[in-house]
Design a protein around this motif. Structure first.
Motif, PDB file in Angstrom:
ATOM      1  N   UNK A  65       0.823  -1.205   0.000  1.00 38.54           N
ATOM      2  CA  UNK A  65       0.000   0.000   0.000  1.00 38.54           C
ATOM      3  C   UNK A  65       0.859   1.258   0.000  1.00 38.54           C
ATOM      4  N   UNK A  66       1.903   1.270   0.806  1.00 39.54           N
ATOM      5  CA  UNK A  66       2.779   2.450   0.869  1.00 39.54           C
ATOM      6  C   UNK A  66       3.421   2.729  -0.481  1.00 39.54           C
ATOM      7  N   UNK A  67       3.778   1.672  -1.205  1.00 38.28           N
ATOM      8  CA  UNK A  67       4.473   1.831  -2.485  1.00 38.28           C
ATOM      9  C   UNK A  67       3.523   2.137  -3.642  1.00 38.28           C
ATOM     10  N   UNK A  68       2.234   1.900  -3.471  1.00 36.31           N
ATOM     11  CA  UNK A  68       1.271   2.058  -4.564  1.00 36.31           C
ATOM     12  C   UNK A  68       0.843   3.519  -4.720  1.00 36.31           C
ATOM     13  N   UNK A  69       0.407   3.881  -5.929  1.00 38.17           N
ATOM     14  CA  UNK A  69      -0.067   5.260  -6.166  1.00 38.17           C
ATOM     15  C   UNK A  69      -1.292   5.577  -5.314  1.00 38.17           C
ATOM     16  N   UNK A 100     -11.018   2.615   2.775  1.00 41.13           N
ATOM     17  CA  UNK A 100     -11.530   2.541   1.408  1.00 41.13           C
ATOM     18  C   UNK A 100     -10.545   1.872   0.460  1.00 41.13           C
ATOM     19  N   UNK A 101      -9.425   1.403   0.993  1.00 40.28           N
ATOM     20  CA  UNK A 101      -8.408   0.746   0.177  1.00 40.28           C
ATOM     21  C   UNK A 101      -8.286  -0.723   0.571  1.00 40.28           C
ATOM     22  N   UNK A 102      -8.192  -1.594  -0.423  1.00 40.65           N
ATOM     23  CA  UNK A 102      -8.062  -3.032  -0.203  1.00 40.65           C
ATOM     24  C   UNK A 102      -6.811  -3.523  -0.928  1.00 40.65           C
ATOM     25  N   UNK A 103      -6.042  -4.340  -0.222  1.00 36.98           N
ATOM     26  CA  UNK A 103      -4.834  -4.919  -0.805  1.00 36.98           C
ATOM     27  C   UNK A 103      -5.118  -6.376  -1.149  1.00 36.98           C
TER      28      UNK A 103
END
Length: 274
Positions: A191-195, A260-263
């Motif tokens: 998540x940290x590395x993703x846009x 609201x974010x899913x990995x």
């Protein structure tokens, strides 16, 4: 009336001092000096109690009666093997994992980082079998669960600690137990590395003044996510895939909302819900 009360107390205190000499210090603290004001031996008792109380207070001032700091004792040495229903020892846990992870599973599976070998989820002491409930010498068994990211399957194995043999193996798909610590950390790293992690990084910088670069900077909790009606196409496989929502907190600081974010750990992708 006041003189009568004082005399009466003096007699009671004097009697108590004779009966229980060791309580003289307590009497000196809890009763005023005038409580022993009697025409006979009451005065002497009152002065003795006062003197004892003052001596105790002086001793405390000199450190004689001060409370000593607590001492943390070392935990007793843990043995190589537990007994009966004792929790698994560290040695047993390591041995069980080694016994459960045979060469075939090790070569054919992948962990959360894509390396060879399945991802360990849990290692727990197994419940005794029905016929062993009252047997004090029943063998100790351990239940081990692995997640294979290569084909998204959960592998459960039961190991007999007495014989060192795997007694049963069960493989299931579509089963998603709670995530291990290693999986939660890997989800945060993705998540940290993703846009889509830009908001998380910005909130962290606002809260701390520092750049967010590693999962170690956060306190993390996770929850398995399954796709339901209305889920975006990018998350349609969650349930078959290993997916998670993260609950993120700045160390010694505030929470950052990332619900609201899913990995998707199986696909190694991040998607937004709604």
């Amino acid at each position: 009336m006041r003189t009568i009360v004082h005399r009466h107390l003096g007699k009671v205190v004097a009697g108590a001092a004779i009966a229980v000499a060791g309580t003289a210090v307590m009497v000196g603290i809890t009763l005023p000096g005038s409580a022993g004001a009697d025409d006979s031996g009451g005065q002497g008792t009152g002065r003795t109690a006062q003197t004892a109380g003052q001596a105790q207070q002086q001793g405390q001032g000199q450190g004689q009666g001060a409370v000593r700091p607590g001492v943390v004792e070392q935990a007793p040495a843990e043995g190589d093997r537990g007994k009966g229903r004792d929790p698994l020892t560290d040695d047993e846990t390591a041995r069980v994992e080694q016994l459960a992870l045979d060469r075939g599973l090790s070569r054919s599976s992948e962990n959360v980082e894509g390396d060879k070998g399945p991802q360990r989820i849990t290692v727990d002491l197994s419940e005794p079998e029905v016929g062993e409930l009252d047997d004090p010498n029943a063998p100790r068994r351990a239940a081990v669960s692995f997640y294979d990211y290569k084909d998204d399957s959960l592998v459960n194995r039961t190991v007999n600690l007495d014989t060192g043999k795997v007694e049963s193996t069960d493989t299931q798909k579509g089963v998603q137990p709670p995530l291990s610590r290693a999986e939660t950390v890997e989800a945060a790293r993705l998540l940290i590395a993703d846009r889509l992690g830009a908001g998380l990084r910005a909130d962290y910088k606002d809260a701390t003044g520092k750049e967010l670069t590693t999962a170690d900077q956060l306190m993390l909790n996770s929850m398995v996510f399954r796709a339901g009606p209305g889920a975006p196409a990018a998350l349609a496989d969650c349930g078959k895939h290993r997916c998670t929502r993260l609950f993120v907190k700045v160390r010694n600081g505030s929470w950052i909302d990332s619900r609201d974010l899913v990995v998707d750990l199986s696909a190694r992708k991040v998607a937004k819900v709604g």
